[in-house]
Design an enzyme around this catalytic site. Structure first.
Site, PDB file in Angstrom:
ATOM      1  N   ASN A  30      27.344  43.930  33.905  1.00  0.00           N
ATOM      2  CA  ASN A  30      26.213  44.719  33.040  1.00  0.00           C
ATOM      3  C   ASN A  30      25.981  44.247  31.753  1.00  0.00           C
ATOM      4  O   ASN A  30      26.872  43.613  31.030  1.00  0.00           O
ATOM      5  CB  ASN A  30      26.964  46.116  32.845  1.00  0.00           C
ATOM      6  CG  ASN A  30      27.249  46.779  34.263  1.00  0.00           C
ATOM      7  OD1 ASN A  30      26.635  46.667  35.212  1.00  0.00           O
ATOM      8  ND2 ASN A  30      28.562  47.658  34.179  1.00  0.00           N
ATOM      9  N   HIS A  49      31.972  40.548  30.786  1.00  0.00           N
ATOM     10  CA  HIS A  49      33.231  40.726  31.636  1.00  0.00           C
ATOM     11  C   HIS A  49      32.402  41.108  32.987  1.00  0.00           C
ATOM     12  O   HIS A  49      31.328  41.526  32.971  1.00  0.00           O
ATOM     13  CB  HIS A  49      33.975  42.040  31.468  1.00  0.00           C
ATOM     14  CG  HIS A  49      33.278  43.223  31.332  1.00  0.00           C
ATOM     15  ND1 HIS A  49      32.593  43.713  30.084  1.00  0.00           N
ATOM     16  CD2 HIS A  49      32.972  44.362  32.012  1.00  0.00           C
ATOM     17  CE1 HIS A  49      32.024  44.901  30.044  1.00  0.00           C
ATOM     18  NE2 HIS A  49      32.352  45.293  31.264  1.00  0.00           N
ATOM     19  N   HIS A  64      32.905  42.107  36.909  1.00  0.00           N
ATOM     20  CA  HIS A  64      33.631  42.903  37.764  1.00  0.00           C
ATOM     21  C   HIS A  64      33.746  42.183  39.170  1.00  0.00           C
ATOM     22  O   HIS A  64      32.669  42.095  39.677  1.00  0.00           O
ATOM     23  CB  HIS A  64      32.984  44.429  37.969  1.00  0.00           C
ATOM     24  CG  HIS A  64      32.786  45.057  36.703  1.00  0.00           C
ATOM     25  ND1 HIS A  64      33.671  46.214  36.375  1.00  0.00           N
ATOM     26  CD2 HIS A  64      32.152  45.136  35.391  1.00  0.00           C
ATOM     27  CE1 HIS A  64      33.286  46.562  35.260  1.00  0.00           C
ATOM     28  NE2 HIS A  64      32.247  46.170  34.775  1.00  0.00           N
TER      29      HIS A  64
END
Length: 121
Positions: free
Chosen positions: A91, A104, A106
């Protein structure tokens, strides 16, 4: 959203908050998401202070790029996800739904994940 050196991932990297490490090298740390959305839901973060994918792609070194994506592949294989497939999400910014201002990825898998988003009306 500027980089916040007191975000949760920065605190994990400094050892102020514990995590269950599933992978670590000189450039990358990975650990399970505390609120998993799939049987396998691992967060993969660079150790350097990049706020999001845009920041990373503009400033990361070739070594950091390689390390992040090699770690992603290694973790997916270690979890058997290459056999059935997996999803990688990053995101970026407000409209992308980013909640923590530290890049980050996922890594999700372990079941059929369905559609990514609904079709636009």
């Amino acid at each position: 959203m500027p980089y916040d050196k007191n975000n949760v991932f920065a605190k994990i990297l400094r050892g102020e908050i514990p995590c269950q490490k599933v992978y670590e090298d000189d450039y990358v740390l990975a650990f399970p998401d505390i609120a998993p959305k799939a049987p396998v839901h691992i967060l993969i973060i660079p150790k350097a202070s990049y706020k999001d994918m845009d920041d990373f792609t503009a400033k990361a070194t070739p070594e950091e790029f390689a390390a992040l994506f090699r770690a992603l592949g290694k973790i997916a294989r270690e979890n058997g996800l290459e056999k059935t497939g997996y999803r990688v999400i990053s995101n970026c910014g407000l409209n992308g739904g980013q909640e923590v201002p530290h890049l980050h990825l996922h890594l999700l898998g372990g079941r059929h994940l369905g559609r990514m988003v609904e079709k636009a009306a």
